[in-house]
Design a protein around this motif. Structure first.
Motif, PDB file in Angstrom:
ATOM      1  N   LYS A  77      48.416  46.841 -13.920  1.00  7.83           N
ATOM      2  CA  LYS A  77      49.187  47.881 -13.230  1.00  7.83           C
ATOM      3  C   LYS A  77      48.453  48.277 -11.956  1.00  7.83           C
ATOM      4  CE  LYS A  77      51.236  52.434 -13.960  1.00  7.83           C
ATOM      5  NZ  LYS A  77      52.241  52.256 -12.999  1.00  7.83           N
ATOM      6  N   LYS A  78      49.182  48.318 -10.859  1.00  2.30           N
ATOM      7  CA  LYS A  78      48.591  48.618  -9.556  1.00  2.30           C
ATOM      8  C   LYS A  78      48.677  50.101  -9.249  1.00  2.30           C
ATOM      9  CE  LYS A  78      48.092  44.242  -8.481  1.00  2.30           C
ATOM     10  NZ  LYS A  78      47.448  43.567  -9.531  1.00  2.30           N
ATOM     11  N   GLU A  79      47.620  50.619  -8.666  1.00  2.00           N
ATOM     12  CA  GLU A  79      47.604  51.997  -8.199  1.00  2.00           C
ATOM     13  C   GLU A  79      48.325  52.060  -6.856  1.00  2.00           C
ATOM     14  OE1 GLU A  79      46.088  54.721  -9.677  1.00  2.00           O
ATOM     15  OE2 GLU A  79      45.713  53.456 -11.419  1.00  2.00           O
ATOM     16  N   ALA A  80      48.868  53.214  -6.537  1.00  2.00           N
ATOM     17  CA  ALA A  80      49.487  53.400  -5.225  1.00  2.00           C
ATOM     18  C   ALA A  80      48.403  53.337  -4.156  1.00  2.00           C
ATOM     19  CB  ALA A  80      50.206  54.739  -5.174  1.00  2.00           C
ATOM     20  N   VAL A  81      48.716  52.714  -3.041  1.00  2.00           N
ATOM     21  CA  VAL A  81      47.796  52.643  -1.907  1.00  2.00           C
ATOM     22  C   VAL A  81      47.872  53.973  -1.175  1.00  2.00           C
ATOM     23  CG1 VAL A  81      47.299  51.471   0.270  1.00  2.00           C
ATOM     24  CG2 VAL A  81      48.115  50.158  -1.695  1.00  2.00           C
ATOM     25  N   THR A  82      46.729  54.561  -0.865  1.00  2.00           N
ATOM     26  CA  THR A  82      46.717  55.847  -0.166  1.00  2.00           C
ATOM     27  C   THR A  82      46.290  55.649   1.287  1.00  2.00           C
ATOM     28  OG1 THR A  82      44.407  56.314  -0.691  1.00  2.00           O
ATOM     29  CG2 THR A  82      46.071  57.039  -2.310  1.00  2.00           C
ATOM     30  N   HIS A  83      46.670  56.604   2.128  1.00  2.00           N
ATOM     31  CA  HIS A  83      46.238  56.555   3.530  1.00  2.00           C
ATOM     32  C   HIS A  83      44.732  56.686   3.633  1.00  2.00           C
ATOM     33  CE1 HIS A  83      49.721  56.339   6.281  1.00  2.00           C
ATOM     34  NE2 HIS A  83      50.352  56.516   5.140  1.00  2.00           N
ATOM     35  N   ALA A  84      44.130  57.488   2.760  1.00  2.00           N
ATOM     36  CA  ALA A  84      42.670  57.643   2.786  1.00  2.00           C
ATOM     37  C   ALA A  84      41.987  56.295   2.546  1.00  2.00           C
ATOM     38  CB  ALA A  84      42.235  58.666   1.738  1.00  2.00           C
ATOM     39  N   ALA A  85      42.504  55.514   1.595  1.00  2.00           N
ATOM     40  CA  ALA A  85      41.934  54.192   1.320  1.00  2.00           C
ATOM     41  C   ALA A  85      42.164  53.243   2.496  1.00  2.00           C
ATOM     42  CB  ALA A  85      42.540  53.616   0.044  1.00  2.00           C
ATOM     43  N   MET A  86      43.368  53.287   3.071  1.00  2.00           N
ATOM     44  CA  MET A  86      43.659  52.403   4.206  1.00  2.00           C
ATOM     45  C   MET A  86      42.778  52.742   5.405  1.00  2.00           C
ATOM     46  SD  MET A  86      47.739  51.649   4.129  1.00  2.00           S
ATOM     47  CE  MET A  86      48.264  53.330   4.296  1.00  2.00           C
ATOM     48  N   GLU A  87      42.520  54.008   5.626  1.00  2.00           N
ATOM     49  CA  GLU A  87      41.664  54.413   6.749  1.00  2.00           C
ATOM     50  C   GLU A  87      40.224  53.942   6.565  1.00  2.00           C
ATOM     51  OE1 GLU A  87      42.464  58.602   6.998  1.00  2.00           O
ATOM     52  OE2 GLU A  87      44.469  58.247   7.798  1.00  2.00           O
ATOM     53  N   LYS A  88      39.845  53.629   5.317  1.00  2.00           N
ATOM     54  CA  LYS A  88      38.524  53.059   5.036  1.00  2.00           C
ATOM     55  C   LYS A  88      38.553  51.533   5.107  1.00  2.00           C
ATOM     56  CE  LYS A  88      37.231  56.747   1.851  1.00  2.00           C
ATOM     57  NZ  LYS A  88      37.000  57.049   0.429  1.00  2.00           N
ATOM     58  N   GLY A  89      39.715  50.968   5.445  1.00  2.00           N
ATOM     59  CA  GLY A  89      39.835  49.515   5.560  1.00  2.00           C
ATOM     60  C   GLY A  89      40.245  48.814   4.290  1.00  2.00           C
ATOM     61  N   GLU A  90      40.691  49.560   3.288  1.00  2.00           N
ATOM     62  CA  GLU A  90      41.120  48.950   2.029  1.00  2.00           C
ATOM     63  C   GLU A  90      42.607  48.591   2.093  1.00  2.00           C
ATOM     64  OE1 GLU A  90      40.079  51.572  -1.200  1.00  2.00           O
ATOM     65  OE2 GLU A  90      38.099  51.926  -0.349  1.00  2.00           O
ATOM     66  N   ALA A  91      43.009  47.659   1.261  1.00  2.00           N
ATOM     67  CA  ALA A  91      44.405  47.226   1.131  1.00  2.00           C
ATOM     68  C   ALA A  91      45.023  46.955   2.505  1.00  2.00           C
ATOM     69  CB  ALA A  91      45.200  48.252   0.329  1.00  2.00           C
ATOM     70  N   CYS A  92      46.125  47.599   2.823  1.00  2.00           N
ATOM     71  CA  CYS A  92      46.830  47.384   4.098  1.00  2.00           C
ATOM     72  C   CYS A  92      45.942  47.720   5.292  1.00  2.00           C
ATOM     73  CB  CYS A  92      48.097  48.229   4.158  1.00  2.00           C
ATOM     74  SG  CYS A  92      49.188  48.004   2.747  1.00  2.00           S
TER      75      CYS A  92
END
Length: 112
Positions: A77-92
């Protein structure tokens, strides 16, 4: 043997040397609705055809390093991607906000 290699090279040239629209590539996976977080302004659906360059199709730039597609990790099961994570260069955020469009316009990704 030479004839077989020439035929394979010609076929590869036809498949890879065509237009620049990824929609021309066969066998791209279907649209993928991503898990939606509680603060999300709308559903995000990932589309391979807008992320793949048909002139240089390259699945390994994202798979399996950033996004698992095989085995147990792909079925988890995948967690929702957050903007905080993306701003750290994760996922998208590995590309978006750097070499692809940033996070200023919600409608670029989120359905309204």
């Amino acid at each position: 043997m030479t004839l077989k290699l020439s035929w394979c090279g010609a076929l590869a040239g036809l498949l890879l040397g065509g237009s620049a629209l990824a929609g021309d590539l066969p066998n791209l996976p279907p649209e993928l609705p991503l898990p939606q977080g509680g603060e999300s302004p709308g559903q995000v659906t990932f589309r391979h055809d807008s992320h793949v360059d048909s002139a240089k199709p390259d699945c390994v730039s994202c798979h399996p390093r950033r996004f698992a597609i095989l085995g147990r990790s792909a079925k988890a099961k995948k967690e929702a991607v957050t903007h905080a994570a993306m701003e750290k260069g994760e996922a998208c955020g590995a590309c978006h906000g750097k070499q692809a469009f940033g996070f200023d316009d919600c409608t670029m990704c989120h359905a309204q």
